[in-house]
Design a protein around this motif. Structure first.
Motif, mmCIF file in Angstrom:
data_model
loop_
_atom_site.group_PDB
_atom_site.id
_atom_site.type_symbol
_atom_site.label_atom_id
_atom_site.label_comp_id
_atom_site.label_asym_id
_atom_site.label_seq_id
_atom_site.Cartn_x
_atom_site.Cartn_y
_atom_site.Cartn_z
ATOM 1 N N SER A 51 -4.311 104.663 -18.490
ATOM 2 C CA SER A 51 -5.359 104.886 -17.496
ATOM 3 C C SER A 51 -5.502 106.353 -17.107
ATOM 4 O O SER A 51 -6.558 106.769 -16.614
ATOM 5 C CB SER A 51 -5.078 104.056 -16.243
ATOM 6 O OG SER A 51 -3.833 104.423 -15.677
ATOM 7 N N SER A 52 -4.443 107.119 -17.309
ATOM 8 C CA SER A 52 -4.498 108.548 -16.957
ATOM 9 C C SER A 52 -3.961 109.397 -18.096
ATOM 10 O O SER A 52 -2.988 109.015 -18.745
ATOM 11 C CB SER A 52 -3.680 108.820 -15.692
ATOM 12 O OG SER A 52 -4.228 108.153 -14.582
ATOM 13 N N TYR A 93 -3.278 113.709 -19.363
ATOM 14 C CA TYR A 93 -3.043 115.068 -18.890
ATOM 15 C C TYR A 93 -2.995 115.992 -20.104
ATOM 16 O O TYR A 93 -2.495 115.610 -21.154
ATOM 17 C CB TYR A 93 -1.716 115.139 -18.122
ATOM 18 C CG TYR A 93 -1.634 114.159 -16.988
ATOM 19 C CD1 TYR A 93 -1.229 112.849 -17.212
ATOM 20 C CD2 TYR A 93 -1.979 114.535 -15.695
ATOM 21 C CE1 TYR A 93 -1.165 111.928 -16.172
ATOM 22 C CE2 TYR A 93 -1.915 113.621 -14.650
ATOM 23 C CZ TYR A 93 -1.512 112.329 -14.902
ATOM 24 O OH TYR A 93 -1.466 111.422 -13.867
#
Length: 120
Positions: free
Chosen positions: A54-55, A57
């Protein structure tokens, strides 16, 4: 336990996709990341993804060009690298850890690395 594949030689502006497969252990519940180390330089963070995907970086140097993703059904994480530059040349390492914060800095598990060479 983590095995990278997909490295190779590509011309500047080209694309490559790295894969990282787990064996003997499932990393589906782990945050995953990619690091790289160029000759004579320290290993640096490239990208990371939470266990659910979901995330994500990214390091500033690859933002907008690289994309990390995962397929938990296949126990595999990917790094799609587009618009490659000669300065992207490095050994790329897959990494895993329980925590997304830690996987971006000092992950517990590491792959053996895959060479990516970008020619100018």
């Amino acid at each position: 336990q983590l095995v990278e594949s997909g490295g190779g030689l590509v011309q500047a502006g080209g694309s490559l996709r790295l894969s990282c497969a787990s064996s003997g252990r499932t990393f589906n519940n782990y945050a995953m990341g990619w690091f790289r180390q160029a000759p004579g330089k320290e290993r640096e963070f490239v990208a990371a993804i939470t266990w659910s995907g979901s995330s994500t970086y990214y390091a500033d140097s690859v933002k907008g060009r690289f994309a990390i993703s995962r397929d938990n059904a296949k126990n595999t994480v990917y790094l799609q690298m587009n618009s490659l530059k000669p300065e992207d040349t490095a050994v790329y390492y897959c990494a895993a850890d329980d925590y997304i914060v830690v996987v971006r800095t000092r992950p517990t598990y590491w792959g053996q690395g895959a060479q990516v060479t970008v020619s100018s």
